[in-house]
Every structure is written in C-alpha cells, then in structure tokens.
Design a protein around this motif. Structure first.
Motif, short mmCIF file in Angstrom:
data_model
loop_
_atom_site.label_atom_id
_atom_site.label_comp_id
_atom_site.label_asym_id
_atom_site.label_seq_id
_atom_site.Cartn_x
_atom_site.Cartn_y
_atom_site.Cartn_z
N ARG A 125 10.02 23.84 7.31
CA ARG A 125 11.40 23.51 7.12
C ARG A 125 12.34 24.82 7.80
NH1 ARG A 125 11.26 23.82 1.33
NH2 ARG A 125 9.25 22.68 1.29
N ALA A 126 11.89 26.05 7.44
CA ALA A 126 12.64 26.86 7.99
C ALA A 126 12.94 26.88 9.71
CB ALA A 126 12.38 28.44 7.83
N ALA A 127 11.95 26.66 10.34
CA ALA A 127 12.05 26.31 11.62
C ALA A 127 12.62 25.17 12.17
CB ALA A 127 10.56 26.24 12.56
N ALA A 128 12.74 23.95 11.31
CA ALA A 128 13.37 22.68 11.67
C ALA A 128 14.85 23.13 11.59
CB ALA A 128 12.90 21.41 10.73
N ALA A 131 15.92 25.23 14.41
CA ALA A 131 16.12 24.37 15.54
C ALA A 131 17.27 23.69 15.48
CB ALA A 131 14.99 23.40 15.76
N SER A 132 17.92 22.98 14.48
CA SER A 132 19.08 22.24 14.69
C SER A 132 20.22 23.15 14.62
CB SER A 132 19.25 21.53 12.96
OG SER A 132 19.22 22.49 12.14
N ASP A 133 20.18 24.55 14.22
CA ASP A 133 21.38 25.37 14.54
C ASP A 133 21.43 25.80 16.01
OD1 ASP A 133 21.81 24.95 11.71
OD2 ASP A 133 21.08 26.72 11.34
N ALA A 134 20.27 25.92 16.62
CA ALA A 134 19.99 26.57 17.77
C ALA A 134 20.28 25.76 18.88
CB ALA A 134 18.84 27.17 18.09
#
Length: 190
Positions: A125-128, A131-134
C-alpha cells in the motif's frame, strides 16, 4: 507484492560478467528440473518429487525445499551437479529464483494471516501511494528483496557417494560447498 520483489534476473546480472548468460541458462534448466523430475512411489507410480514439495510450500505446509545433488546428477548430468556442489551458495539463490518462477498456486485455503502478511500488505500500500505521487512510477530502489518475501528455505544435500570428513579436517576450501562431517557428540542439552 510481486511488483515489489527484486527480480531474480537483476540479482543474477549483478554478479555475472557482461555477456555471460550461464546463470540465466542454469536457472532455466533448474526450473525445468524442478517441474520434470519424477521418481516412483511405493506402488511404482511416477511421482513429481519436487513439484509435490513446492505444492506443500505454496499451501504453507512446509518451509524447507531439499535439493538432492544425486537427483540433479541423474536428471541434468554430472557437470551440473558439480557446478552446484562447487558454488552452492550462488546456486541456492538460483534455485530459489527457479522455485519462485515455478511455484504453483496454493490449492488449500491459506492459514490465518500472520505478521508477515500484514507487513507486506502495508508495504504494498505504501509503495502504491508513493508511486502515484511520484513522477515515473515505482522507484526501483524501493523494492523488497526476494529473499525477504520467500516463505521457504533451500537446502542442497550432498551426494551419497561423497565421503565424510573428520571434523578437524574441515578446511577453508570446503566453505561454500556441501560437506559431511564425521565426529562424536559428547554432550547434548535442550
């Protein structure tokens, strides 16, 4: 969690010289070995030995995968068995990557979620979210190594014909290879 795991190809490429595909080829061959190796059961029916173990691993009934060098020699030849024997640490990782590629889907209902499952879901969840912010998607440096996501360990068992070595004769040249030691146990505690 699959997209978080560092691929086995990345690990093999890190250690192999440029243009050397030996480990990749050996990994493919070992994957085929794991899928194809058969032996007869008590009744004489063919049994896919390693796929049965991998099914138990997928169902969380087992955590250990024992690879016998005698089976490797029988199915893939003496040369491959000797490569695995001489460079066991590297080939344990290659075998683990091959297992990751051929591991069947669980056939039994998964046991209750444990701490590992919760931590991996949170990490995903944290990686997703990151990734959506980056810009540019998932950061390749933010991947969980495959070693940490595996729920099994690989053990390479020495050949039956290998001689045992007296305990005091174990030398530096034996490090990294399977070794059968000979000794006497004088004291055991719980």
């Amino acid at each position: 969690a699959k997209h978080l795991a560092r691929s086995c190809k990345d690990m093999q490429t890190d250690a192999a010289p440029a243009g050397d595909n030996t480990y990749d080829e050996d990994g493919e061959k070992l994957g085929a070995f794991l899928q194809d190796y058969t032996e007869e059961d008590e009744v004489g029916n063919p049994l896919r030995k390693y796929m049965k173990v991998l099914e138990q691993v997928a169902n969380r009934e087992a955590r250990r995968v024992d690879i016998e060098l005698d089976d490797v020699a029988e199915h893939m030849g003496e040369e491959m068995a000797e490569k695995v024997r001489r460079n066991t640490l590297r080939y344990k990782e290659i075998i683990a990557c091959a297992i990751d590629n051929v591991l069947p889907a669980p056939t039994a209902a998964a046991a209750d979620r444990d701490v590992f499952d919760v931590l991996m879901e949170e990490r995903t969840r944290a990686a997703a979210a990151a990734a959506s912010d980056a810009v540019g998607g998932v950061d390749p440096n933010n991947k969980v190594p495959a070693e940490l996501t595996r729920r099994y360990q690989v053990f390479v068992l020495p050949r039956v014909k290998d001689k045992s070595v007296p305990l005091r004769q174990g030398k530096a040249k034996h490090i990294g290879s399977p070794l059968t030691l000979q000794g006497i146990v004088t004291h055991v505690t719980e």
